[in-house]
Design a protein around this motif. Structure first.
Motif, PDB file in Angstrom:
ATOM      1  N   MET A   1       0.835  -1.200   0.000  1.00  0.00           N
ATOM      2  CA  MET A   1       0.000   0.000   0.000  1.00  0.00           C
ATOM      3  C   MET A   1       0.872   1.254   0.000  1.00  0.00           C
ATOM      4  SD  MET A   1      -3.170  -0.806  -0.174  1.00  0.00           S
ATOM      5  CE  MET A   1      -3.956   0.718   0.351  1.00  0.00           C
ATOM      6  N   SER A   2       0.322   2.319  -0.490  1.00  0.00           N
ATOM      7  CA  SER A   2       1.072   3.565  -0.583  1.00  0.00           C
ATOM      8  C   SER A   2       1.045   4.319   0.739  1.00  0.00           C
ATOM      9  CB  SER A   2       0.471   4.438  -1.685  1.00  0.00           C
ATOM     10  OG  SER A   2      -0.901   4.679  -1.434  1.00  0.00           O
TER      11      SER A   2
ATOM     12  N   GLY B   1      -3.995   3.386  -5.297  1.00  0.00           N
ATOM     13  CA  GLY B   1      -3.343   3.244  -3.999  1.00  0.00           C
ATOM     14  C   GLY B   1      -2.419   2.054  -3.882  1.00  0.00           C
ATOM     15  N   GLY B   2      -2.733   0.972  -4.591  1.00  0.00           N
ATOM     16  CA  GLY B   2      -1.885  -0.214  -4.509  1.00  0.00           C
ATOM     17  C   GLY B   2      -0.723  -0.213  -5.470  1.00  0.00           C
ATOM     18  N   ASP B   3      -0.628   0.819  -6.302  1.00  0.00           N
ATOM     19  CA  ASP B   3       0.382   0.836  -7.364  1.00  0.00           C
ATOM     20  C   ASP B   3       1.412   1.945  -7.244  1.00  0.00           C
ATOM     21  OD1 ASP B   3      -0.863  -1.326  -8.873  1.00  0.00           O
ATOM     22  OD2 ASP B   3      -2.450   0.116  -9.327  1.00  0.00           O
TER      23      ASP B   3
ATOM     24  N   GLU C   1      -6.336   7.629  -4.608  1.00  0.00           N
ATOM     25  CA  GLU C   1      -6.022   6.458  -3.791  1.00  0.00           C
ATOM     26  C   GLU C   1      -6.945   5.293  -4.125  1.00  0.00           C
ATOM     27  OE1 GLU C   1      -4.809   5.458   0.797  1.00  0.00           O
ATOM     28  OE2 GLU C   1      -6.180   7.120   0.426  1.00  0.00           O
ATOM     29  N   ASP C   2      -8.216   5.581  -4.387  1.00  0.00           N
ATOM     30  CA  ASP C   2      -9.157   4.514  -4.731  1.00  0.00           C
ATOM     31  C   ASP C   2      -8.703   3.766  -5.984  1.00  0.00           C
ATOM     32  OD1 ASP C   2     -10.799   5.069  -2.604  1.00  0.00           O
ATOM     33  OD2 ASP C   2     -12.241   6.260  -3.755  1.00  0.00           O
TER      34      ASP C   2
ATOM     35  N   GLU D   1       3.974   4.546  -4.596  1.00  0.00           N
ATOM     36  CA  GLU D   1       4.705   4.571  -3.326  1.00  0.00           C
ATOM     37  C   GLU D   1       4.157   5.642  -2.388  1.00  0.00           C
ATOM     38  OE1 GLU D   1       7.879   3.145  -0.819  1.00  0.00           O
ATOM     39  OE2 GLU D   1       6.961   2.379  -2.645  1.00  0.00           O
TER      40      GLU D   1
ATOM     41  N   ARG E   1       0.364   7.893   2.365  1.00  0.00           N
ATOM     42  CA  ARG E   1      -0.357   9.140   2.048  1.00  0.00           C
ATOM     43  C   ARG E   1       0.107  10.231   2.985  1.00  0.00           C
ATOM     44  NH1 ARG E   1      -6.815   9.642   0.760  1.00  0.00           N
ATOM     45  NH2 ARG E   1      -7.108  11.856   1.250  1.00  0.00           N
TER      46      ARG E   1
ATOM     47  N   ALA F   1       0.592   1.028 -13.883  1.00  0.00           N
ATOM     48  CA  ALA F   1      -0.372   1.437 -12.855  1.00  0.00           C
ATOM     49  C   ALA F   1      -1.658   1.946 -13.489  1.00  0.00           C
ATOM     50  CB  ALA F   1       0.236   2.509 -11.956  1.00  0.00           C
TER      51      ALA F   1
END
Length: 222
Positions: A1-2, A163-165, A159-160, A167, A4, A56
């Motif tokens: 996860m990134s 967010g998983g792609d 993020e939606d 840093e 924020r 991404a």
């Protein structure tokens, strides 16, 4: 996860800029705000990082990302055979929501995708983005969204989708513009409209008029 990071205070703002800068220098991708929409960014001179950006978004090499720089003076290091009328547009509209497609310098050691010898360049009108660019140098930046979805206008939307792609996600609140930049092809004798965005064609033509050219490819009402 990134990770924020917000920019609510001066201290948080500096932390956010430093986090984005560190991630981008390390070859990672980050979500950053701009004056138009949120963007997903990578070091323009790091081919692996650019590939992460495209992956991404779910985008192939046939759709290379534009490059953001922090000053018009940088453009001569990236592009050649820049028409005088294009330079007039730099002066009038940068920083701002105008992207120009130019002939790229043949000596550049980068791989943005299938650019066909061109580079799309813009100077964004956003203090935080300009500060990041001042620390990283030119960044490949595309809208922060999955291909086929609307561009993110705040950090939640980014993020939606991403967010998983990525840093780091820099949360600077809703973007001030909310509309993508206008894109002009400046590789021919006259400018050709590739995308109508935040900057109106009428404003562009007013600057171009003294140079005897006007934007082509525009459907105008009689």
């Amino acid at each position: 996860m990134s990770t924020r990071v917000s920019t609510g205070t001066d201290e948080e703002r500096e932390t956010a800029i430093a986090a984005a800068t560190q991630a981008l220098r390390a070859g990672e991708v980050a979500v950053i705000p701009t004056d138009t929409v949120y963007g997903i960014a990578a070091d323009a001179f790091d081919p692996a990082a650019v590939r992460k950006l495209l992956a991404a978004k779910g985008r192939g090499r046939e759709m290379p990302p534009p490059v953001l720089v922090n000053a018009a003076a940088t453009v001569d290091a990236l592009a050649v055979r820049i028409p005088d009328w294009a330079r007039a547009l730099f002066v009038e509209f940068w920083p701002g929501p105008l992207t120009l497609v130019l002939h790229q310098q043949a000596s550049l050691q980068w791989d943005l995708g299938e650019t066909r010898g061109t580079v799309a360049v813009r100077v964004p009108d956003h203090p935080l983005t300009l500060e990041i660019l001042g620390r990283t140098g030119p960044l490949a930046v595309s809208s922060a969204n999955k291909t086929g979805h609307p561009a993110a206008l705040d950090a939640d939307e980014a993020e939606d989708m991403l967010g998983g792609d990525v840093e780091v996600i820099v949360d600077d609140g809703p973007v001030p513009g909310g509309e993508a930049s206008t894109i002009l092809d400046a590789t021919a004798a006259e400018p050709r409209l590739l995308r109508l965005g935040a900057l109106a064609v009428e404003k562009i033509d007013a600057v171009l008029a003294p140079h005897g050219v006007s934007v082509q490819g525009v459907v105008r009402e009689d």
